[in-house]
Write a protein that holds these residues in place. Structure first.
Motif: not given
Length: 219
Positions: A137-138, A141, A182-183, A185-187, A189
Motif C-alpha cells: 500500500p505504501d 500511495e 490495505d491496497c 483502501q489506499t486506491y 482513497d
C-alpha cells in the motif's frame, strides 16, 4: 547504501574520463555480477537519495533518448524495471524519488514517459498492478500521488491508474481477488480525493471490470 555524495562524485569522475559511448553507458549502468544495475538496486532497497542523485546526474550526460530511457528503466536480466521492483518491494520513498525525477526529464516523448511510468515486466504486468497484487500500500500511495505531477492527458492518466495486465485484468480487481484490504483502501482513497476524474471515469475505475468479461459478453 543511499549515498548521494558518492553517486555525485562517481559521475563527476566519469565526466573527466575519455571513454567510448559504450564504455560510458556500461559504467553508468554499473551492473553487479548478477546483472542488476545500480539504479535497480537503489530502487529495490528503497534508497531515495541515491535514486535522486543518480537520475539528476543522468541529465548532465550526453546520451541519445533511447540510451537515456534504457538507463532510467534499469531492467534486470529478467526484464524487471527498477520502478517495478520498488513497487513489488513496497518502497515508497524510492518510488516517489524516481517519479519526481522523471517529471524533470525534458527530452522524453510522451510514449517513453508513459512506458517508464507504467514500468511493465516482460509478461506485460505493470508496476502498479504488481504492487496491488502483493499488497504494497505504501508503494501504491506514492505512485498514485506522484501521477498528479506528470504531464499526461486524462486518458493516459486513467490508463495508468487502471493498470491492466495483458489479460485485461485491472490492478484493483487483482487486489480484491487477493484479499488485499490495505491496497484497496489506499486506491479508493486516492480516487475519492482525485479531482481530475469525471464521474463516468471514477465509476469505471471503481467498478474495475475485467476486459475479458466485457469481451465475452459481446461474443
Amino acid at each position: 547504501n543511499n549515498s548521494p555524495d558518492a553517486v555525485q562524485a562517481y559521475f563527476e569522475a566519469l565526466n573527466e574520463q575519455k571513454l567510448s559511448q559504450k564504455q560510458r553507458i556500461s559504467l553508468i549502468r554499473s551492473e553487479d555480477r548478477d546483472g542488476f544495475p545500480a539504479l535497480y538496486i537503489a530502487m529495490q532497497n528503497n534508497s531515495p537519495d541515491g535514486v535522486e542523485a543518480y537520475l539528476n546526474a543522468l541529465n548532465e550526460q550526453k546520451l541519445s533518448p533511447e540510451q537515456r530511457v534504457s538507463l532510467i528503466r534499469a531492467e534486470s536480466r529478467d526484464g524487471l524495471p527498477a520502478l517495478f521492483i520498488a513497487m513489488y518491494n513496497n518502497s515508497p520513498d524510492a518510488v516517489q524519488a524516481y517519479l519526481n525525477a522523471l517529471k524533470e526529464e525534458k527530452d522524453l516523448t510522451i510514449e517513453q514517459r508513459i512506458s517508464l511510468i507504467r514500468a511493465e515486466s516482460r509478461d506485460g504486468t505493470p508496476a502498479l498492478y504488481i504492487a496491488m497484487q502483493n499488497n504494497s500500500p505504501d508503494g501504491v500511495e506514492a505512485y498514485l500521488n506522484a501521477l498528479n505531477d506528470q504531464k499526461l492527458s486524462p486518458e493516459q492518466r486513467i490508463s495508468l491508474i487502471r493498470a491492466e495486465n495483458r489479460d485485461g485484468t485491472p490492478a484493483l480487481l487483482v487486489a480484491m481477488y487477493n484479499n488485499n484490504p490495505d491496497c484497496v483502501q489506499t486506491y479508493y482513497d486516492f480516487l475519492v480525493n482525485y479531482n481530475h476524474l469525471s464521474e463516468d471515469n471514477l465509476i469505471s475505475l471503481v467498478r474495475a471490470d475485467w476486459d475479458g468479461c466485457r469481451s465475452e459478453e459481446h461474443t
